[in-house]
Every structure is written in structure tokens, then in C-alpha cells.
Design an enzyme around this catalytic site. Structure first.
Site, short mmCIF file in Angstrom:
data_model
loop_
_atom_site.label_atom_id
_atom_site.label_comp_id
_atom_site.label_asym_id
_atom_site.label_seq_id
_atom_site.Cartn_x
_atom_site.Cartn_y
_atom_site.Cartn_z
CB ILE A 35 7.37 1.07 14.77
CG1 ILE A 35 8.12 1.56 16.01
CG2 ILE A 35 6.01 1.74 14.63
CD1 ILE A 35 8.61 3.00 15.91
CG PHE A 36 2.94 -3.97 12.00
CD1 PHE A 36 3.53 -4.56 10.90
CD2 PHE A 36 1.56 -3.95 12.08
CE1 PHE A 36 2.76 -5.13 9.89
CE2 PHE A 36 0.77 -4.52 11.09
CZ PHE A 36 1.37 -5.11 9.99
CD GLU B 18 -0.20 6.82 13.38
OE1 GLU B 18 -1.39 6.45 13.40
OE2 GLU B 18 0.39 7.11 12.32
CE1 TYR C 266 -4.04 -0.17 11.07
CE2 TYR C 266 -2.16 -0.52 12.51
CZ TYR C 266 -3.43 -0.02 12.29
OH TYR C 266 -4.07 0.64 13.30
N GLY C 267 -1.20 1.19 7.76
CA GLY C 267 -1.94 2.24 7.05
C GLY C 267 -0.94 3.16 6.38
CB SER C 268 -0.57 6.84 6.32
OG SER C 268 -0.49 7.08 7.70
#
Length: 196
Positions: free
Chosen positions: A15-16, A95, A18-20
Site C-alpha cells: 500500500i503506497f 480514505e 504519499y500524505g498522512s
């Protein structure tokens, strides 16, 4: 694409974030790797009316925008066994339900030499989302971030934590969008801090 379609028959998943997720994944995982994905740029174009804002004053959080020559750095987390279902259940609420993000599968390239790319799940907010805010000037985004607060804290904390992650984990990577907004927010709040 629904997460359950992605995991059908798999005992592990990357799982990528890029924020929190880069500093606060809040789910169990086997291991994590810093790296990047290609074809996307990170932008503070998504609204947040739960974690970093509310209905009257939505905060701004990042999403990914497709751009052929771009790449976005972050962290990929490998989940295995029961962690797969548990993490997806948690992320679906965090999300998708609260954030309005959709899922896609991307190729993740771990930092360092002799690292093979892996397929990873990523959450992306699109313009179809009702709380998608879209582009704005650096100053407008900074002004919004400076005053918003949600159930997970101040929007400034989100911005500064992401900038700190980039400086510590990817010191050679420039992220002009992120760092220009950080500088504008700090310039906005500096007089308030000095007056206090």
C-alpha cells in the site's frame, strides 16, 4: 476498482502512502520502504471536512494528479496474512468513506540500488469527488491550511509533517509545490507567533 477485487487470492499487498500515511499509517504492517511512483504529482487539491477541516472550513490535503514526467515520493507498506483485510477495512473508512478517495494499482520503486519495483495499491481523490477543491495559488492554499482544523488536528500539522518526512527520508528530492506552500504558511503564521 474495489480493494476486495485487488486482494482476491493474495496473501500480501503493498500500500503506497504519499500524505498522512507516510507518518501515521495506523495499521499493522510487515515492513515499509521509502520510494516513489511515476506518472503522478502530489498536490494540495483535495478538501478534507473530517480529519483536517470541517464542512464550513474544509482543510486541504494531498491527492495525486496524473502527469507523465512526474514522480511522487512516499512510503509503501507491505501487509501480509490477516493484516491485508484489516488494513483495507481501516483504510476504506479513513480514505474512501471519510476522504472520498478511489483506489488504483501503481508500480512502486523502492529507494536505493538493486531494489525491484512492486505493484502497490494507492488512494487517489479525483475531481468527481464532492470535496475536491482543485487548483489554487500557493497563497490561497497556504491561507486555507493556516486556519483549518479537524478531528485529527490542525491542517498546518499535516503540511509540516509531510514536509518533514520529505526532508528526512528523501533529502535529495525537491517538491516545489509542497515546500512553497510550507514557506507561505510559515510566513503567514510567523507574525502571529512573534506577537504571542
Amino acid at each position: 476498482m474495489k480493494p476486495q477485487d485487488i486482494i482476491a487470492g493474495k496473501s500480501s499487498l503493498w500500500i503506497f502512502g504519499y500524505g498522512s500515511l507516510v507518518w501515521k499509517p495506523d495499521f499493522k504492517y510487515k515492513r515499509s520502504k521509502v520510494g516513489y511512483i511515476k506518472g503522478y504529482k502530489r498536490r494540495f487539491w483535495h478538501g478534507d471536512n473530517f480529519h483536517r477541516g470541517d464542512d464550513e472550513m474544509p482543510g486541504r490535503v494531498v491527492t495525486l494528479i496524473e502527469e507523465d514526467d512526474a514522480c511522487t515520493w512516499g512510503v509503501a507498506f507491505e501487509v501480509t496474512g490477516s493484516q491485508v483485510e484489516e488494513s483495507l477495512k481501516y483504510l476504506n473508512v479513513r480514505e474512501a468513506v471519510r476522504g472520498g478517495y478511489l483506489t488504483r494499482v501503481v508500480e512502486f520503486f523502492p529507494q536505493g540500488t538493486n531494489q525491484s519495483p512492486v505493484q502497490a495499491l494507492v488512494y487517489i481523490a479525483t475531481p468527481d469527488n464532492p470535496i475536491y477543491l482543485g487548483p489554487a495559488s500557493t497563497e490561497e492554499i497556504a491561507a486555507q491550511i493556516a486556519v483549518c482544523k479537524g478531528k485529527s488536528g490542525h491542517n498546518i500539522e499535516y503540511l509540516l509533517s509531510l514536509a518533514e518526512f520529505m526532508r528526512v527520508s528523501c533529502p535529495d528530492v525537491d517538491d516545489p509545490h509542497l515546500f512553497s506552500i510550507e514557506a507561505a504558511v510559515l510566513a503567514t503564521i510567523r507574525p502571529i507567533l512573534l506577537a504571542g
